[in-house]
Design a protein around this motif. Structure first.
Motif, PDB file in Angstrom:
ATOM      1  N   ASP A 138      -2.703  -5.846  -4.308  1.00  0.00           N
ATOM      2  CA  ASP A 138      -2.067  -5.387  -3.068  1.00  0.00           C
ATOM      3  C   ASP A 138      -1.610  -3.939  -3.203  1.00  0.00           C
ATOM      4  O   ASP A 138      -1.817  -3.113  -2.308  1.00  0.00           O
ATOM      5  CB  ASP A 138      -0.838  -6.251  -2.740  1.00  0.00           C
ATOM      6  CG  ASP A 138      -1.212  -7.566  -2.073  1.00  0.00           C
ATOM      7  OD1 ASP A 138      -2.282  -7.647  -1.468  1.00  0.00           O
ATOM      8  OD2 ASP A 138      -0.414  -8.513  -2.166  1.00  0.00           O
ATOM      9  N   LEU A 139      -0.969  -3.650  -4.325  1.00  0.00           N
ATOM     10  CA  LEU A 139      -0.452  -2.308  -4.573  1.00  0.00           C
ATOM     11  C   LEU A 139      -1.598  -1.290  -4.625  1.00  0.00           C
ATOM     12  O   LEU A 139      -1.501  -0.185  -4.069  1.00  0.00           O
ATOM     13  CB  LEU A 139       0.312  -2.312  -5.903  1.00  0.00           C
ATOM     14  CG  LEU A 139       1.567  -1.462  -6.022  1.00  0.00           C
ATOM     15  CD1 LEU A 139       2.568  -1.767  -4.922  1.00  0.00           C
ATOM     16  CD2 LEU A 139       2.214  -1.667  -7.394  1.00  0.00           C
ATOM     17  N   PHE A 140      -2.687  -1.672  -5.290  1.00  0.00           N
ATOM     18  CA  PHE A 140      -3.853  -0.794  -5.404  1.00  0.00           C
ATOM     19  C   PHE A 140      -4.474  -0.506  -4.041  1.00  0.00           C
ATOM     20  O   PHE A 140      -4.758   0.642  -3.698  1.00  0.00           O
ATOM     21  CB  PHE A 140      -4.881  -1.439  -6.334  1.00  0.00           C
ATOM     22  CG  PHE A 140      -6.192  -0.709  -6.426  1.00  0.00           C
ATOM     23  CD1 PHE A 140      -6.254   0.582  -6.930  1.00  0.00           C
ATOM     24  CD2 PHE A 140      -7.364  -1.315  -5.999  1.00  0.00           C
ATOM     25  CE1 PHE A 140      -7.468   1.259  -7.019  1.00  0.00           C
ATOM     26  CE2 PHE A 140      -8.582  -0.656  -6.088  1.00  0.00           C
ATOM     27  CZ  PHE A 140      -8.628   0.642  -6.590  1.00  0.00           C
TER      28      PHE A 140
ATOM     29  N   VAL B 175      -0.716   7.561  -9.253  1.00  0.00           N
ATOM     30  CA  VAL B 175      -0.285   6.969  -7.988  1.00  0.00           C
ATOM     31  C   VAL B 175       0.202   5.540  -8.188  1.00  0.00           C
ATOM     32  O   VAL B 175       1.272   5.152  -7.712  1.00  0.00           O
ATOM     33  CB  VAL B 175      -1.431   7.009  -6.949  1.00  0.00           C
ATOM     34  CG1 VAL B 175      -1.045   6.225  -5.696  1.00  0.00           C
ATOM     35  CG2 VAL B 175      -1.766   8.444  -6.586  1.00  0.00           C
ATOM     36  N   MET B 176      -0.589   4.740  -8.911  1.00  0.00           N
ATOM     37  CA  MET B 176      -0.204   3.333  -9.118  1.00  0.00           C
ATOM     38  C   MET B 176       1.066   3.220  -9.961  1.00  0.00           C
ATOM     39  O   MET B 176       1.931   2.391  -9.685  1.00  0.00           O
ATOM     40  CB  MET B 176      -1.345   2.574  -9.787  1.00  0.00           C
ATOM     41  CG  MET B 176      -2.388   2.049  -8.820  1.00  0.00           C
ATOM     42  SD  MET B 176      -1.765   0.689  -7.771  1.00  0.00           S
ATOM     43  CE  MET B 176      -1.777  -0.676  -8.922  1.00  0.00           C
ATOM     44  N   ARG B 177       1.162   4.063 -10.967  1.00  0.00           N
ATOM     45  CA  ARG B 177       2.366   4.052 -11.796  1.00  0.00           C
ATOM     46  C   ARG B 177       3.593   4.359 -10.953  1.00  0.00           C
ATOM     47  O   ARG B 177       4.632   3.705 -11.067  1.00  0.00           O
ATOM     48  CB  ARG B 177       2.195   5.108 -12.895  1.00  0.00           C
ATOM     49  CG  ARG B 177       3.388   5.298 -13.801  1.00  0.00           C
ATOM     50  CD  ARG B 177       3.429   4.268 -14.891  1.00  0.00           C
ATOM     51  NE  ARG B 177       4.504   3.329 -14.719  1.00  0.00           N
ATOM     52  CZ  ARG B 177       4.808   2.392 -15.586  1.00  0.00           C
ATOM     53  NH1 ARG B 177       4.099   2.248 -16.696  1.00  0.00           N
ATOM     54  NH2 ARG B 177       5.795   1.552 -15.378  1.00  0.00           N
TER      55      ARG B 177
ATOM     56  N   TYR C 288       4.402   1.419  -8.602  1.00  0.00           N
ATOM     57  CA  TYR C 288       4.970   0.308  -9.375  1.00  0.00           C
ATOM     58  C   TYR C 288       6.427   0.602  -9.724  1.00  0.00           C
ATOM     59  O   TYR C 288       7.308  -0.248  -9.555  1.00  0.00           O
ATOM     60  CB  TYR C 288       4.133   0.098 -10.640  1.00  0.00           C
ATOM     61  CG  TYR C 288       4.503  -1.131 -11.448  1.00  0.00           C
ATOM     62  CD1 TYR C 288       4.005  -2.388 -11.114  1.00  0.00           C
ATOM     63  CD2 TYR C 288       5.334  -1.025 -12.566  1.00  0.00           C
ATOM     64  CE1 TYR C 288       4.325  -3.511 -11.874  1.00  0.00           C
ATOM     65  CE2 TYR C 288       5.659  -2.139 -13.327  1.00  0.00           C
ATOM     66  CZ  TYR C 288       5.151  -3.379 -12.977  1.00  0.00           C
ATOM     67  OH  TYR C 288       5.475  -4.494 -13.725  1.00  0.00           O
ATOM     68  N   ASP C 289       6.683   1.830 -10.187  1.00  0.00           N
ATOM     69  CA  ASP C 289       8.053   2.209 -10.553  1.00  0.00           C
ATOM     70  C   ASP C 289       8.973   2.169  -9.338  1.00  0.00           C
ATOM     71  O   ASP C 289      10.152   1.788  -9.452  1.00  0.00           O
ATOM     72  CB  ASP C 289       8.065   3.600 -11.186  1.00  0.00           C
ATOM     73  CG  ASP C 289       7.469   3.601 -12.589  1.00  0.00           C
ATOM     74  OD1 ASP C 289       7.328   2.515 -13.178  1.00  0.00           O
ATOM     75  OD2 ASP C 289       7.142   4.708 -13.087  1.00  0.00           O
ATOM     76  N   ALA C 290       8.435   2.562  -8.171  1.00  0.00           N
ATOM     77  CA  ALA C 290       9.249   2.536  -6.951  1.00  0.00           C
ATOM     78  C   ALA C 290       9.630   1.105  -6.579  1.00  0.00           C
ATOM     79  O   ALA C 290      10.760   0.846  -6.128  1.00  0.00           O
ATOM     80  CB  ALA C 290       8.484   3.200  -5.805  1.00  0.00           C
ATOM     81  N   ARG C 291       8.701   0.161  -6.792  1.00  0.00           N
ATOM     82  CA  ARG C 291       9.000  -1.246  -6.484  1.00  0.00           C
ATOM     83  C   ARG C 291      10.043  -1.803  -7.451  1.00  0.00           C
ATOM     84  O   ARG C 291      10.866  -2.634  -7.070  1.00  0.00           O
ATOM     85  CB  ARG C 291       7.714  -2.087  -6.552  1.00  0.00           C
ATOM     86  CG  ARG C 291       6.684  -1.728  -5.495  1.00  0.00           C
ATOM     87  CD  ARG C 291       7.156  -2.073  -4.093  1.00  0.00           C
ATOM     88  NE  ARG C 291       6.312  -1.476  -3.088  1.00  0.00           N
ATOM     89  CZ  ARG C 291       5.227  -2.036  -2.576  1.00  0.00           C
ATOM     90  NH1 ARG C 291       4.877  -3.247  -2.980  1.00  0.00           N
ATOM     91  NH2 ARG C 291       4.507  -1.419  -1.658  1.00  0.00           N
TER      92      ARG C 291
ATOM     93  N   ASP D  76      12.204  -5.003  -5.887  1.00  0.00           N
ATOM     94  CA  ASP D  76      11.143  -5.928  -5.469  1.00  0.00           C
ATOM     95  C   ASP D  76      10.377  -6.489  -6.662  1.00  0.00           C
ATOM     96  O   ASP D  76       9.806  -7.580  -6.588  1.00  0.00           O
ATOM     97  CB  ASP D  76      10.157  -5.214  -4.527  1.00  0.00           C
ATOM     98  CG  ASP D  76      10.790  -4.871  -3.194  1.00  0.00           C
ATOM     99  OD1 ASP D  76      11.755  -5.554  -2.807  1.00  0.00           O
ATOM    100  OD2 ASP D  76      10.333  -3.905  -2.543  1.00  0.00           O
ATOM    101  N   LEU D  77      10.311  -5.724  -7.754  1.00  0.00           N
ATOM    102  CA  LEU D  77       9.614  -6.160  -8.956  1.00  0.00           C
ATOM    103  C   LEU D  77      10.526  -6.002 -10.160  1.00  0.00           C
ATOM    104  O   LEU D  77      11.476  -5.210 -10.135  1.00  0.00           O
ATOM    105  CB  LEU D  77       8.347  -5.315  -9.186  1.00  0.00           C
ATOM    106  CG  LEU D  77       7.209  -5.414  -8.176  1.00  0.00           C
ATOM    107  CD1 LEU D  77       6.103  -4.449  -8.555  1.00  0.00           C
ATOM    108  CD2 LEU D  77       6.667  -6.830  -8.094  1.00  0.00           C
ATOM    109  N   HIS D  78      10.191  -6.746 -11.218  1.00  0.00           N
ATOM    110  CA  HIS D  78      10.857  -6.579 -12.504  1.00  0.00           C
ATOM    111  C   HIS D  78       9.838  -6.012 -13.489  1.00  0.00           C
ATOM    112  O   HIS D  78       8.648  -6.347 -13.414  1.00  0.00           O
ATOM    113  CB  HIS D  78      11.376  -7.924 -13.014  1.00  0.00           C
ATOM    114  CG  HIS D  78      12.408  -8.539 -12.118  1.00  0.00           C
ATOM    115  ND1 HIS D  78      13.683  -8.039 -12.017  1.00  0.00           N
ATOM    116  CD2 HIS D  78      12.344  -9.593 -11.271  1.00  0.00           C
ATOM    117  CE1 HIS D  78      14.375  -8.760 -11.149  1.00  0.00           C
ATOM    118  NE2 HIS D  78      13.582  -9.713 -10.669  1.00  0.00           N
TER     119      HIS D  78
END
Length: 359
Positions: free
Chosen positions: A73-75, A4-6, A9-12, A17-19
């Motif tokens: 936050d993501l978690f 789920v977290m992976r 993160y990949d979606a962001r 939104d993220l690098h």
């Protein structure tokens, strides 16, 4: 195991939104491990099948601005069980208040009702910025964490310090050492060793001192606040020798207050040291011209700037005038020259670098 977290993160990253950051990516399996363990606890079991033990918690440490709070936050966003996210300072003040009430009520083990109230219906407790300086906190945090863990609460926390450096040089530190052992036994300790300081990068080269303190300055500061925190915040109340010191808005190590909030109150050096200890970035708005008419506020402002300077806190502010013109008449003009110089130095793009190891 859950991914789920992976996936989040990949979606962001895909949305921009993220690098990608290898150090951040390296901690994602630990979050997913916890999610898998919580899912297993939630599954219905047969009569003779015992529910599995809660997964080990997670202690993420590393420098300021490396993305610890963003990952937290993501978690929290990924969880489908009762979770509470809270700044560690604020949580420990709640606990100390609960202990005080329990003692007043004559309860022999004053920690027991506090633990019961915190753990009620809770599956995950997410702390931001664990940092222990208060002996009262140091003496009870071990029993508190152990009791919460024994009730099945999974604890996830961020910190700027490796566990062995918590409460370093603190009074009666030997009594605190079992808590460090508890962290190592019942939590996975993971260093987020990113080479990139994202918070510093967002501020580097950008304006951090705005004058005059007008609508344009307010708009610019609001944009910085939104960028650093996402705009969501809650008050941070610090207890200093029994007094309450409040930063009206706080999120991810960033505090926001007006000059009146911080310097218009009867605060002293200890209060300003506590503020400098609690925040890594301070947004201070509406600094007025200083002089005879507000001499006490001016003295407090000098003390505040000294505390922020020594702690290498990043300062973003709006003021009635340039530093050298803020205090031009009355007693204290000469002394203010040093403050003006520090205000200038704190505007430098590299200011605050190297503060990560200081908490």
């Amino acid at each position: 195991m859950s991914n789920v977290m992976r996936d989040l993160y990949d979606a962001r990253i895909a949305s921009g939104d993220l690098h990608p950051d290898p150090a951040q990516e390296a901690v994602l399996p630990e979050f997913d491990r916890i999610l898998t363990g919580i899912e297993a606890m939630s599954e219905k079991r047969g009569f003779f099948r015992k529910s599995p033990e809660p997964p080990k918690g997670l202690y993420i440490w590393g420098g300021v601005g490396r993305g610890k709070s963003m990952l937290m936050d993501l978690f929290v966003e990924s969880l489908e069980v009762p979770v509470r996210r809270v700044h560690f300072h604020a949580f420990m003040q709640e606990v100390q208040n609960g202990l005080h009430e329990a003692r007043k009520a004559g309860i022999e083990d004053s920690l027991a009702p506090v633990v019961e109230e915190v753990a009620e219906g809770l599956r995950v407790l997410a702390f931001d910025e664990m940092h222990i300086t208060d002996i009262a906190d140091a003496m009870i945090v071990g029993r508190l964490f152990e009791a919460l863990m024994d009730r099945g609460v999974v604890i996830v926390t961020t910190s700027n310090r490796v566990p062995d450096d918590l409460y370093k040089n603190g009074l009666n530190r030997q009594l605190f050492l079992p808590f460090i052992d508890l962290i190592k036994q019942r939590m996975v300790v993971h260093e987020l060793a990113s080479e990139t300081d994202y918070r510093q990068n967002r501020l580097s080269g950008g304006q951090v001192y705005f004058t005059p303190a007008d609508a344009e300055a307010r708009e610019a500061i609001e944009a910085i606040w939104q960028d650093l925190t996402g705009g969501s915040a809650e008050p941070l109340v610090l207890t200093v020798k029994g007094r309450k010191v409040e930063i009206p808005a706080f999120r991810n190590g960033v505090g926001r207050a007006s000059f009146h909030d911080i310097c218009g109150q009867m605060l002293g050096p200890g209060d300003y040291l506590a503020i400098a200890e609690a925040v890594r970035v301070l947004i201070l708005e509406n600094i007025p011209c200083l002089g005879r008419s507000n001499f006490n506020e001016a003295k407090r402002f000098v003390t505040l700037i000294d505390a922020l300077y020594e702690a290498r806190v990043r300062l973003i502010c709006s003021a009635a005038d340039q530093p050298e013109s803020l205090y031009v008449e009355g007693e204290g003009v000469f002394e203010f020259e040093r403050t003006a110089s520090r205000l200038r130095e704190m505007q430098d793009a590299d200011w605050g670098k190297g503060a990560a190891s200081d908490g």
